[in-house]
Design an enzyme around this catalytic site. Structure first.
Site, PDB file in Angstrom:
ATOM      1  N   HIS A 121       0.807  -1.219   0.000  1.00  0.00           N
ATOM      2  CA  HIS A 121       0.000   0.000   0.000  1.00  0.00           C
ATOM      3  C   HIS A 121       0.839   1.268   0.000  1.00  0.00           C
ATOM      4  O   HIS A 121       0.294   2.355  -0.152  1.00  0.00           O
ATOM      5  CB  HIS A 121      -0.970  -0.006   1.193  1.00  0.00           C
ATOM      6  N   SER A 179      -0.337  -0.782  -6.117  1.00  0.00           N
ATOM      7  CA  SER A 179      -0.140  -1.931  -6.997  1.00  0.00           C
ATOM      8  C   SER A 179       0.637  -1.529  -8.243  1.00  0.00           C
ATOM      9  O   SER A 179       0.466  -0.424  -8.775  1.00  0.00           O
ATOM     10  CB  SER A 179      -1.489  -2.498  -7.426  1.00  0.00           C
ATOM     11  N   LYS A 214     -14.491  -7.171  -9.140  1.00  0.00           N
ATOM     12  CA  LYS A 214     -13.729  -8.030 -10.049  1.00  0.00           C
ATOM     13  C   LYS A 214     -13.155  -9.242  -9.299  1.00  0.00           C
ATOM     14  O   LYS A 214     -13.172 -10.371  -9.802  1.00  0.00           O
ATOM     15  CB  LYS A 214     -12.609  -7.216 -10.681  1.00  0.00           C
ATOM     16  N   ASP A 215     -12.661  -8.997  -8.070  1.00  0.00           N
ATOM     17  CA  ASP A 215     -12.086 -10.097  -7.299  1.00  0.00           C
ATOM     18  C   ASP A 215     -13.143 -11.131  -6.917  1.00  0.00           C
ATOM     19  O   ASP A 215     -12.853 -12.323  -6.860  1.00  0.00           O
ATOM     20  CB  ASP A 215     -11.414  -9.558  -6.028  1.00  0.00           C
ATOM     21  N   GLU A 228       4.726 -33.848  -2.719  1.00  0.00           N
ATOM     22  CA  GLU A 228       3.559 -33.372  -3.442  1.00  0.00           C
ATOM     23  C   GLU A 228       4.011 -32.523  -4.626  1.00  0.00           C
ATOM     24  O   GLU A 228       5.121 -31.988  -4.635  1.00  0.00           O
ATOM     25  CB  GLU A 228       2.682 -32.539  -2.502  1.00  0.00           C
TER      26      GLU A 228
END
Lengths: 431, 188
Positions: free
Chosen positions: A219, A223, A247-248, A291
């Site tokens: 922040h 971004s 959107k998320d 894995e």
């Protein structure tokens, strides 16, 4: 900390005002995820994966806390208690499958998140600290996932614990003592299982704490975005809420559909069937593999088969495996190109995709048995992995002729989507 | 007031350029450190093997039923033990190797007891990353050198359980043991 045009939090109700003067939590949320956080307007779907990773962690913590209510960390009953969860506990099978599949999905989402950062140069100044904190999260995730996998106390659990703690025995002089210290004995046993359970419960909360730092560091500059250029004016941004929250949520919906498909229809497709055999210290499975999300690193570990420079092969493998991740901490200083996004770096862009293929191929090698041609292929790919960061990237970032950058984010957006050409309308977020 | 001698304080510099308060800081830090270090050590040390794990139970093995070419597995300190009855050919194979060419140079005689060199007793723990090698039970792969083969990362051991090929750095470890009779042995 934020752009000057960021919306200011204005409590409207009396309760809101009272709260704001005493514990300004709503203000904090408003500025972090709400309308008070201006975000580049051109973020694509790949920028969804940070939020998805956060959701994946929350799913792991919630299902994990529930599983811990039914699991018993004792070598005599651990495996049976897992089967008890699967067969007897109400809905236990779903909780456990969510947790097991959730681990795979968490890694999948985080890998996409990391490669997004690589492609768009999100590790470059001024975002180096975000990148490095992300790597700390990744390392913590690896430790947590490994210890969680051991708790089942199946064959792969046991032999995974043996192999991974055995890595430390490669260190000269103190190695064996460290392995004994980690295990609390001379082989994985009750002491090992108990401490792994304790730490497996602890580390996700440590991860949560580092995520807070990661987001805090994010922040400060805000971004990055697909053009890689800095925000210059209000026209380049939209408020995080409602634009990116909406959107998320779309991305989250798609993610949860895929997740549910795995949980309900193919829950064991990502796991090793051998781990449904109880641990047997006297019999090694023919083919020990971790894995899938550890395969590339496992391939690097196994790529070293001969001693050289006076260092045993085993130690080389261990050094290389750790170095393959620690090297990423130096990436902001190895890639010196001032252009962030690979959209404007024609050569680096090709090399990025070559690297993606190399990383995936390393994964295939790591999942394959330790025989030819996989060993030779692992060696070649491991050499390329290190060369990419230590040789190719530094040289390319010096020599590359980059494409012209757009004047601003809004100019790039309008050039792509704007209609009418000519006079570009000043983009304003709809109120 | 100004003429009156001021009371010396801990902040006054001594002729050596130090303050008395510096001594207080050092003493406080040293005292706190002396308390923190043992507590921190006990928090680290609790992860080392506990007394019951360390109580090194020795085990007795009866080898009388093991025919040449056969091996048995046992468990000691949570680790597998391989006790192998070597055939004369296996002993000959092990002896004709030039020790200087080995990664971990040891003769068969260094790895067995005098007079009982047909009994090869080792840990069944690969020195690479700790898997249990194959080759002790009937029908298991014995690797390119007729001894043991670790399937995890492809280490091959010969008939003296010496590393010959693959990533493991050392020969299979020989545990401490004593023969009580020609066919009975105490390990540990």
């Amino acid at each position: 900390m934020s752009f000057p045009w960021a919306k200011q939090y204005q409590p409207t109700s009396e309760v809101g005002k009272w709260m704001d003067q005493r514990l300004p939590l709503p203000r904090f949320i408003f500025n972090a995820l709400g309308p008070g956080y201006p975000t580049p307007r051109n973020l694509n779907a790949f920028y969804n994966f940070g939020v998805l990773a956060g959701v994946a962690l929350v799913i792991q913590i919630i299902t994990g806390v529930v599983l811990a209510m039914h699991f018993a960390a004792d070598t005599r009953v651990a495996f049976d208690s897992v089967e008890h969860i699967m067969r007897d506990v109400n809905g236990g099978w779903m909780i456990r499958y969510m947790h097991a599949v959730g681990a795979s999905f968490f890694f999948g989402v985080v890998y996409i998140h990391i490669f997004r950062g690589l492609y768009y140069g999100s590790y470059k100044p001024p975002r180096e600290m975000i990148w490095m904190l992300g790597l700390v999260i990744f390392l913590l995730m690896m430790a947590t996932a490994f210890m969680g996998y051991v708790l089942v106390w199946g064959q792969m659990s046991f032999w995974g614990a043996q192999v991974i703690t055995g890595l430390f025995s490669a260190l000269p002089i103190v190695g064996t003592s460290i392995q004994t210290w980690l295990l609390g004995g001379f082989s994985p046993d009750n002491a090992t299982l108990n401490r792994f359970f304790s730490l497996h419960y602890l580390l996700p909360f440590v991860i949560f704490g580092v995520i807070v730092l990661h987001v805090w560091a994010l922040h400060i500059p805000g971004s990055n975005n697909p053009t890689g250029i800095d925000v210059k004016s209000e026209a380049d941004t939209v408020p995080f809420h409602p634009y990116y929250t909406a959107k998320d949520f779309v991305g989250l919906g798609i993610y949860l559909i895929v997740f549910a498909a795995f949980v309900f229809f193919i829950p064991n497709s990502l796991g090793e069937p051998d781990n449904y055999i109880p641990a047997n210290p006297l019999s090694t499975p023919a083919h020990i593999v971790p894995e899938w999300y550890f395969w590339p690193f496992y391939a690097i570990l196994r790529a070293f088969t001969t001693d050289f420079l006076g260092v045993p092969a085993k130690l080389w493998g261990v050094i290389a495996m750790f170095a393959s991740i620690l090297l990423l901490f130096l990436l902001p200083w190895l890639d010196t190109s001032p252009v962030r996004s690979n959209n404007y770096r024609p050569l680096s862009r090709i090399l990025f995709w070559v690297f993606v293929v190399v990383a995936l191929a390393l994964g295939v090698c790591g999942g394959a048995p330790a025989e030819e041609p996989w060993v030779r292929l692992s060696q070649v790919l491991t050499a390329y992995y290190f060369a990419h960061f230590l040789i190719i990237l530094p040289i390319v970032s010096k020599l590359e002729k980059t494409k012209a950058l757009p004047g601003s984010i809004s100019e790039a957006v309008l050039a792509k989507y704007g209609k009418g050409g000519g006079a570009a309308p000043v983009a304003q977020p709809a109120e | 007031m100004a003429s009156e001698a001021r009371q010396a304080t801990a902040d006054d510099l001594t002729p050596g350029g130090e303050r008395r308060r510096d001594f207080l800081y050092v003493a406080t830090a040293a005292f706190a450190g002396a308390g923190v270090v043992p507590v921190a050590w006990s928090l680290v040390n609790q992860m080392n093997p506990s007394a019951d794990v360390l109580a090194l139970a020795s085990i007795d093995l009866d080898l009388s039923a093991v025919q040449p070419g056969q091996a048995i597995k046992a468990s000691w300190r949570g680790k597998p033990i391989f006790a192998r009855h070597l055939t004369p050919e296996e002993i000959a194979d092990a002896k004709k190797v030039d020790v200087a060419t080995l990664r971990d140079p040891q003769k068969l005689e260094d790895r067995t007891k005098p007079g009982s060199e047909q009994w090869l007793i080792t840990l069944g723990v690969c020195t690479h990353l700790g898997c249990v090698p194959l080759g002790a039970a009937d029908g298991e792969a014995k690797g390119d050198f007729g001894g043991y083969f670790c399937p995890c990362h492809g280490s091959h051991y010969d008939t003296a359980a010496r590393i010959r090929k693959g990533p493991a750095p050392l020969n299979l470890e020989v545990p401490p043991y004593q023969f009580k009779s020609p066919t009975s042995v105490t390990i540990g």
